[in-house]
Motif scaffolding. Structure first.
Motif, PDB file in Angstrom:
ATOM      1  N   ARG A   1       0.831  -1.191   0.000  1.00  0.00           N
ATOM      2  CA  ARG A   1       0.000   0.000   0.000  1.00  0.00           C
ATOM      3  C   ARG A   1       0.869   1.245   0.000  1.00  0.00           C
ATOM      4  N   PHE A   2       0.287   2.297  -0.539  1.00  0.00           N
ATOM      5  CA  PHE A   2       1.044   3.535  -0.708  1.00  0.00           C
ATOM      6  C   PHE A   2       1.708   3.977   0.595  1.00  0.00           C
ATOM      7  N   GLU A   3       0.911   4.022   1.678  1.00  0.00           N
ATOM      8  CA  GLU A   3       1.460   4.517   2.945  1.00  0.00           C
ATOM      9  C   GLU A   3       2.560   3.586   3.473  1.00  0.00           C
ATOM     10  N   GLU A   4       2.358   2.299   3.274  1.00  0.00           N
ATOM     11  CA  GLU A   4       3.394   1.347   3.701  1.00  0.00           C
ATOM     12  C   GLU A   4       4.676   1.545   2.900  1.00  0.00           C
ATOM     13  N   LEU A   5       4.505   1.801   1.622  1.00  0.00           N
ATOM     14  CA  LEU A   5       5.677   1.986   0.770  1.00  0.00           C
ATOM     15  C   LEU A   5       6.422   3.273   1.155  1.00  0.00           C
ATOM     16  N   ILE A   6       5.658   4.304   1.507  1.00  0.00           N
ATOM     17  CA  ILE A   6       6.280   5.550   1.992  1.00  0.00           C
ATOM     18  C   ILE A   6       7.102   5.235   3.240  1.00  0.00           C
TER      19      ILE A   6
ATOM     20  N   THR B   1      10.179   2.644   2.340  1.00  0.00           N
ATOM     21  CA  THR B   1      11.236   3.046   1.403  1.00  0.00           C
ATOM     22  C   THR B   1      11.831   4.403   1.757  1.00  0.00           C
ATOM     23  N   GLY B   2      11.067   5.220   2.498  1.00  0.00           N
ATOM     24  CA  GLY B   2      11.543   6.568   2.787  1.00  0.00           C
ATOM     25  C   GLY B   2      11.412   7.514   1.598  1.00  0.00           C
ATOM     26  N   ALA B   3      10.715   7.078   0.569  1.00  0.00           N
ATOM     27  CA  ALA B   3      10.526   7.947  -0.602  1.00  0.00           C
ATOM     28  C   ALA B   3       9.536   9.063  -0.273  1.00  0.00           C
ATOM     29  N   SER B   4       9.679  10.180  -0.952  1.00  0.00           N
ATOM     30  CA  SER B   4       8.670  11.233  -0.814  1.00  0.00           C
ATOM     31  C   SER B   4       7.424  10.787  -1.581  1.00  0.00           C
ATOM     32  N   ARG B   5       6.300  11.438  -1.296  1.00  0.00           N
ATOM     33  CA  ARG B   5       5.064  11.052  -1.990  1.00  0.00           C
ATOM     34  C   ARG B   5       5.195  11.246  -3.495  1.00  0.00           C
ATOM     35  N   ALA B   6       5.846  12.347  -3.871  1.00  0.00           N
ATOM     36  CA  ALA B   6       5.982  12.637  -5.306  1.00  0.00           C
ATOM     37  C   ALA B   6       6.852  11.575  -5.983  1.00  0.00           C
ATOM     38  N   THR B   7       7.962  11.240  -5.332  1.00  0.00           N
ATOM     39  CA  THR B   7       8.861  10.231  -5.908  1.00  0.00           C
ATOM     40  C   THR B   7       8.150   8.895  -6.020  1.00  0.00           C
ATOM     41  N   LEU B   8       7.474   8.522  -4.946  1.00  0.00           N
ATOM     42  CA  LEU B   8       6.792   7.223  -4.963  1.00  0.00           C
ATOM     43  C   LEU B   8       5.725   7.193  -6.055  1.00  0.00           C
ATOM     44  N   THR B   9       4.981   8.274  -6.164  1.00  0.00           N
ATOM     45  CA  THR B   9       3.938   8.337  -7.191  1.00  0.00           C
ATOM     46  C   THR B   9       4.547   8.148  -8.585  1.00  0.00           C
ATOM     47  N   ARG B  10       5.649   8.862  -8.843  1.00  0.00           N
ATOM     48  CA  ARG B  10       6.293   8.750 -10.165  1.00  0.00           C
ATOM     49  C   ARG B  10       6.822   7.353 -10.436  1.00  0.00           C
ATOM     50  N   ARG B  11       7.501   6.788  -9.446  1.00  0.00           N
ATOM     51  CA  ARG B  11       8.107   5.465  -9.667  1.00  0.00           C
ATOM     52  C   ARG B  11       7.038   4.384  -9.815  1.00  0.00           C
ATOM     53  N   LEU B  12       5.973   4.492  -9.011  1.00  0.00           N
ATOM     54  CA  LEU B  12       4.892   3.512  -9.146  1.00  0.00           C
ATOM     55  C   LEU B  12       4.269   3.603 -10.535  1.00  0.00           C
TER      56      LEU B  12
ATOM     57  N   PHE C   1       0.632  -3.701 -10.964  1.00  0.00           N
ATOM     58  CA  PHE C   1      -0.652  -3.121 -11.324  1.00  0.00           C
ATOM     59  C   PHE C   1      -1.328  -2.696 -10.027  1.00  0.00           C
ATOM     60  N   LYS C   2      -2.309  -1.798 -10.138  1.00  0.00           N
ATOM     61  CA  LYS C   2      -2.965  -1.395  -8.893  1.00  0.00           C
ATOM     62  C   LYS C   2      -4.410  -1.823  -8.891  1.00  0.00           C
ATOM     63  N   ARG C   3      -4.890  -2.130  -7.697  1.00  0.00           N
ATOM     64  CA  ARG C   3      -6.292  -2.528  -7.574  1.00  0.00           C
ATOM     65  C   ARG C   3      -6.823  -1.981  -6.248  1.00  0.00           C
ATOM     66  N   PRO C   4      -8.135  -1.805  -6.152  1.00  0.00           N
ATOM     67  CA  PRO C   4      -8.707  -1.284  -4.906  1.00  0.00           C
ATOM     68  C   PRO C   4      -8.391  -2.221  -3.740  1.00  0.00           C
TER      69      PRO C   4
ATOM     70  N   TYR D   1      -0.707  -2.163  -4.563  1.00  0.00           N
ATOM     71  CA  TYR D   1       0.111  -2.367  -5.757  1.00  0.00           C
ATOM     72  C   TYR D   1       0.610  -3.805  -5.767  1.00  0.00           C
ATOM     73  N   CYS D   2       0.267  -4.516  -6.822  1.00  0.00           N
ATOM     74  CA  CYS D   2       0.563  -5.948  -6.878  1.00  0.00           C
ATOM     75  C   CYS D   2       1.421  -6.251  -8.093  1.00  0.00           C
ATOM     76  N   PHE D   3       2.119  -7.366  -8.017  1.00  0.00           N
ATOM     77  CA  PHE D   3       2.974  -7.769  -9.128  1.00  0.00           C
ATOM     78  C   PHE D   3       2.152  -8.366 -10.265  1.00  0.00           C
ATOM     79  N   THR D   4       2.482  -7.957 -11.468  1.00  0.00           N
ATOM     80  CA  THR D   4       1.971  -8.643 -12.652  1.00  0.00           C
ATOM     81  C   THR D   4       2.770  -9.934 -12.814  1.00  0.00           C
ATOM     82  N   GLU D   5       2.432 -10.692 -13.824  1.00  0.00           N
ATOM     83  CA  GLU D   5       3.188 -11.910 -14.084  1.00  0.00           C
ATOM     84  C   GLU D   5       4.652 -11.591 -14.404  1.00  0.00           C
ATOM     85  N   LYS D   6       4.814 -10.547 -15.191  1.00  0.00           N
ATOM     86  CA  LYS D   6       6.174 -10.109 -15.538  1.00  0.00           C
ATOM     87  C   LYS D   6       6.938  -9.673 -14.286  1.00  0.00           C
ATOM     88  N   GLY D   7       6.206  -9.016 -13.380  1.00  0.00           N
ATOM     89  CA  GLY D   7       6.826  -8.604 -12.125  1.00  0.00           C
ATOM     90  C   GLY D   7       7.156  -9.802 -11.248  1.00  0.00           C
ATOM     91  N   LEU D   8       6.217 -10.755 -11.191  1.00  0.00           N
ATOM     92  CA  LEU D   8       6.455 -11.959 -10.386  1.00  0.00           C
ATOM     93  C   LEU D   8       7.672 -12.730 -10.874  1.00  0.00           C
TER      94      LEU D   8
END
Ligand code: ZN
Ligand code: ZN
Length: 306
Positions: free
Chosen positions: A37-42, A45-56, A66-69, A79-86
């Protein structure tokens, strides 16, 4: 001719272009640990919100995540892994192991292989002969490749990407993400894998500014990845040789190359790299060291999440 460029190009360079910057690697590592989740990733990783948004966004664009509700109808996402990500689980496992063998920072979950019920100690092996992949067992053949366009591609990538110096770099020399997340450091390492060891040759092969090269070499030597030896006095000239620790990064890089070959280019490896014990073009699998089987993503379980 210049073998390093051949290897640098195409599969490895492409793979790294997608996932090889420090933030993306950190995000993938944390997502792999189940921080989706976004907040967990923040937080992790210590990324800023802007950086995380861009990289995601870039990782989604490249079909790694890919992202899903989080819940049906929710406007919060995970944010979940696609097959390519897996399919990056092999390189991820190797990176994770490299770090845990060397780093004092041990608050990472341990990884379990459900089908054999053992701790998953990943092992990179040759797909053909199943022997463990060791740096000294691989040879390369420059004669079979055409160079020019590949050289240009690499230079292009460099121009597009400005690498920032990080004060953290030295302290983090035991963290693979920090090592390979710095593009110059990684490129120096890769050309070192394929025989480059002198200052002037690094400059020629990488088209790198002397100041940047000197700084990176210093960091790499202080991290005990390369060792420096005097080969000429007056003026003093040094050679840089891979240490055992440096060689231990090789299986990770080769597993990333394999991922890029299979997921990005969809082609068999060209016989540039040969696994000497069996004589086949090098293809790499990452297996479980306990049972020697290839773990599927579903069989890789994390324990003791932070
Ligand atoms: Zn083999
Ligand atoms: Zn196993």
């Amino acid at each position: 001719m210049n073998i390093s460029h051949l290897i640098l190009n195409s599969s490895i360079a492409q793979g790294l272009d997608i996932i090889g910057d420090r933030w993306s690697l950190l995000i993938l590592r944390e997502a792999f640990y189940g921080h989706n989740r976004f907040e967990e990733l923040i937080e992790h990783t210590g990324a800023s919100r802007a950086t995380l948004t861009r990289r995601l966004a870039a990782l989604i664009d490249n079909d790694i995540l890919f992202k899903r509700p989080q819940n049906p109808g929710s406007n919060r996402y995970e944010y979940c892994f696609t097959e390519k990500g897996l399919a990056l689980s092999g390189p991820s496992l190797l990176a994770q192991q490299w770090d845990s063998l060397r780093s004092k920072n041990s608050n990472k979950p341990s990884i379990h292989h459900s089908s054999c019920n053992h701790t998953l100690r990943p092992k990179a092996v040759c797909r053909q002969c199943k022997q463990e992949l060791l740096y000294d067992d691989v040879s390369w053949n420059a004669g079979r490749l055409q160079l020019d366009q590949q050289l240009d591609e690499i230079r292009l990538i460099h121009q597009q990407r400005r690498v920032r110096e990080s004060k953290q770099q030295k302290a983090e020399a035991d963290d693979l993400v920090y090592l390979i997340g710095d593009r110059w450091t990684l490129l120096i390492l890769i050309v070192s894998f394929f025989g480059t060891c002198r200052y002037d040759d690094y400059i020629k092969q990488l088209n790198i500014a002397p100041g940047i090269l000197a700084g990176r070499l210093k960091t790499i030597v202080s991290g005990d990845i390369l060792s420096r030896k005097l080969y000429q006095e007056n003026p003093a000239r040094y050679e840089y040789k891979l240490s055992e620790k440096g060689k231990s990064i090789f299986p990770f890089i080769m597993s990333l190359r394999q991922w890029a070959l299979e997921q990005l280019e969809n082609k068999a490896p060209s016989p540039v790299l040969i696994h000497k014990p069996c004589g086949h073009a090098l293809e790499v699998d990452v297996v479980c060291g306990s049972c020697d089987e290839l773990p599927t993503p579903e069989e890789i379980l994390l324990k003791n999440s932070r």
